[in-house]
Scaffold this active site. Structure first.
Site, PDB file in Angstrom:
ATOM      1  N   HIS A 229     -48.183 -19.950 -59.702  1.00 15.34           N
ATOM      2  CA  HIS A 229     -49.401 -19.257 -59.285  1.00 15.34           C
ATOM      3  C   HIS A 229     -50.344 -20.206 -58.549  1.00 15.34           C
ATOM      4  O   HIS A 229     -50.846 -19.884 -57.461  1.00 15.34           O
ATOM      5  CB  HIS A 229     -50.086 -18.672 -60.521  1.00 15.34           C
ATOM      6  CG  HIS A 229     -51.393 -17.998 -60.253  1.00 15.34           C
ATOM      7  ND1 HIS A 229     -51.546 -16.636 -60.234  1.00 15.34           N
ATOM      8  CD2 HIS A 229     -52.640 -18.508 -60.011  1.00 15.34           C
ATOM      9  CE1 HIS A 229     -52.805 -16.329 -59.985  1.00 15.34           C
ATOM     10  NE2 HIS A 229     -53.497 -17.454 -59.851  1.00 15.34           N
ATOM     11  N   GLU A 230     -50.592 -21.373 -59.138  1.00 15.14           N
ATOM     12  CA  GLU A 230     -51.525 -22.323 -58.527  1.00 15.14           C
ATOM     13  C   GLU A 230     -50.981 -22.865 -57.212  1.00 15.14           C
ATOM     14  O   GLU A 230     -51.732 -23.064 -56.250  1.00 15.14           O
ATOM     15  CB  GLU A 230     -51.827 -23.462 -59.495  1.00 15.14           C
ATOM     16  CG  GLU A 230     -52.468 -23.031 -60.803  1.00 15.14           C
ATOM     17  CD  GLU A 230     -53.701 -22.169 -60.628  1.00 15.14           C
ATOM     18  OE1 GLU A 230     -54.406 -22.307 -59.612  1.00 15.14           O
ATOM     19  OE2 GLU A 230     -53.959 -21.341 -61.511  1.00 15.14           O
TER      20      GLU A 230
END
Length: 312
Positions: A229-230
């Site tokens: 996600h990051e």
């Protein structure tokens, strides 16, 4: 950002570092419960973005700034194409991304992860960005290899205190290198955006709760997909719920609009009157790790464009 359970901390500081250069896909670890929320984990000027929890999870990007970012990106792509730096129409930028793991332990050694766990995290990045979790997932064209692991003993850094300082002191590689700082803080992760690299390159990268690595103790979030996600933010993706129920939304046409982030894995959630169910299986929502399965072709194209504009 997902908020995590807090506990009191000692603030003794020991600044030491031990570098371990590892081969790609080398390494496993144990992890403890998430710790206290740092005082400086949200850095608006740096383009911070975090997964999970409550409160601001990206730096505030107004509608006007969002439009300006898109215009700037288009101009950069046009200029690079004129210089022969472009991706053929219909193709994607393909790159092998060096990953530098920075393990921030406290003075007692808490926060460490094993080499196997680090290897498993790199494997997760290759699986998720390779579109291997769903038949409908896009292969983004990006692969990852472990360029090095460095372990530090510093209690404040472990708690993500003095985050701008420690990142500038420890970041490695150029604009194409993904630095991951493993810390113990009140969030699952925080990332910088590619368009912010030029003004503050020293802090470029992602900070990840160390218990979220594969085999960690962050319940529902310990399959390593916080880093996915990051890294999505690092490549230039917004959350799927960016802008709420608007046609512009996250600047990606094939991610249906959603009014707010997802918790858990609520099949059939439909929070907007615009077409399509909420994309709860998308890595850029806030679902459980086990709910995540894909980036879309549109997100893949956006990552390719952002890479070409800002990191190539």
């Amino acid at each position: 950002m997902r908020s995590l359970i807090t506990r009191p901390r000692m603030l003794a500081v020991i600044v030491t570092g031990a570098a371990l250069t590892l081969t790609p896909l080398g390494g496993q670890a144990t992890a403890n419960r998430p710790a206290g929320q740092p005082s400086d984990c949200y850095v608006p000027s740096a383009g911070a973005a975090a997964k999970g929890g409550h409160g601001a999870d990206t730096r505030d990007i107004t509608v006007a700034e969002q439009k300006a970012i898109e215009a700037k990106t288009a101009d950069l792509l046009k200029a690079k194409a004129a210089r022969g730096i472009a991706v053929p129409k219909g193709a994607l930028a393909a790159a092998s991304v060096p990953v530098y793991i920075n393990v921030m332990r406290d003075s007692a050694g808490n926060g460490d992860v094993t080499d196997t766990q680090i290897s498993q995290q790199i494997a997760v990045l290759n699986k998720t960005f390779g579109g291997q979790e769903s038949s409908s997932a896009a292969n983004t064209g990006f692969t990852f290899y472990l360029a090095g692991t460095t372990r530090y003993n510093n209690t404040q850094w472990h708690q993500d205190k003095q985050s701008s300082t420690y990142r500038k002191q420890t970041r490695k590689g150029g604009k194409n290198a993904l630095n991951i700082w493993l810390v113990d803080f009140g969030y699952l992760g925080i990332a910088t955006f590619p368009w912010d690299y030029a003004r503050n390159p020293g802090i470029d990268g992602i900070r990840v709760q160390y218990t979220s690595l594969p085999g960690g103790s962050a319940t529902n979030y310990n399959y390593g997909e916080t880093a996915t996600h990051e890294a999505g933010h690092w490549f230039g993706l917004y959350h799927t719920f960016q802008g709420g129920c608007t046609s512009t939304n996250d600047e990606v046409a094939d991610t249906p609009a959603q009014s707010s982030s997802t918790s858990g894995c609520p099949e059939g959630r439909d929070s907007c009157s615009l077409p399509g169910l909420d994309p709860i299986h998308n890595y850029m929502d806030y679902s459980y790790d086990t709910c995540y399965t894909q980036f879309t072709p549109g997100q893949s194209t956006r990552m390719s464009n952002m890479w070409t504009a800002y990191r190539a």
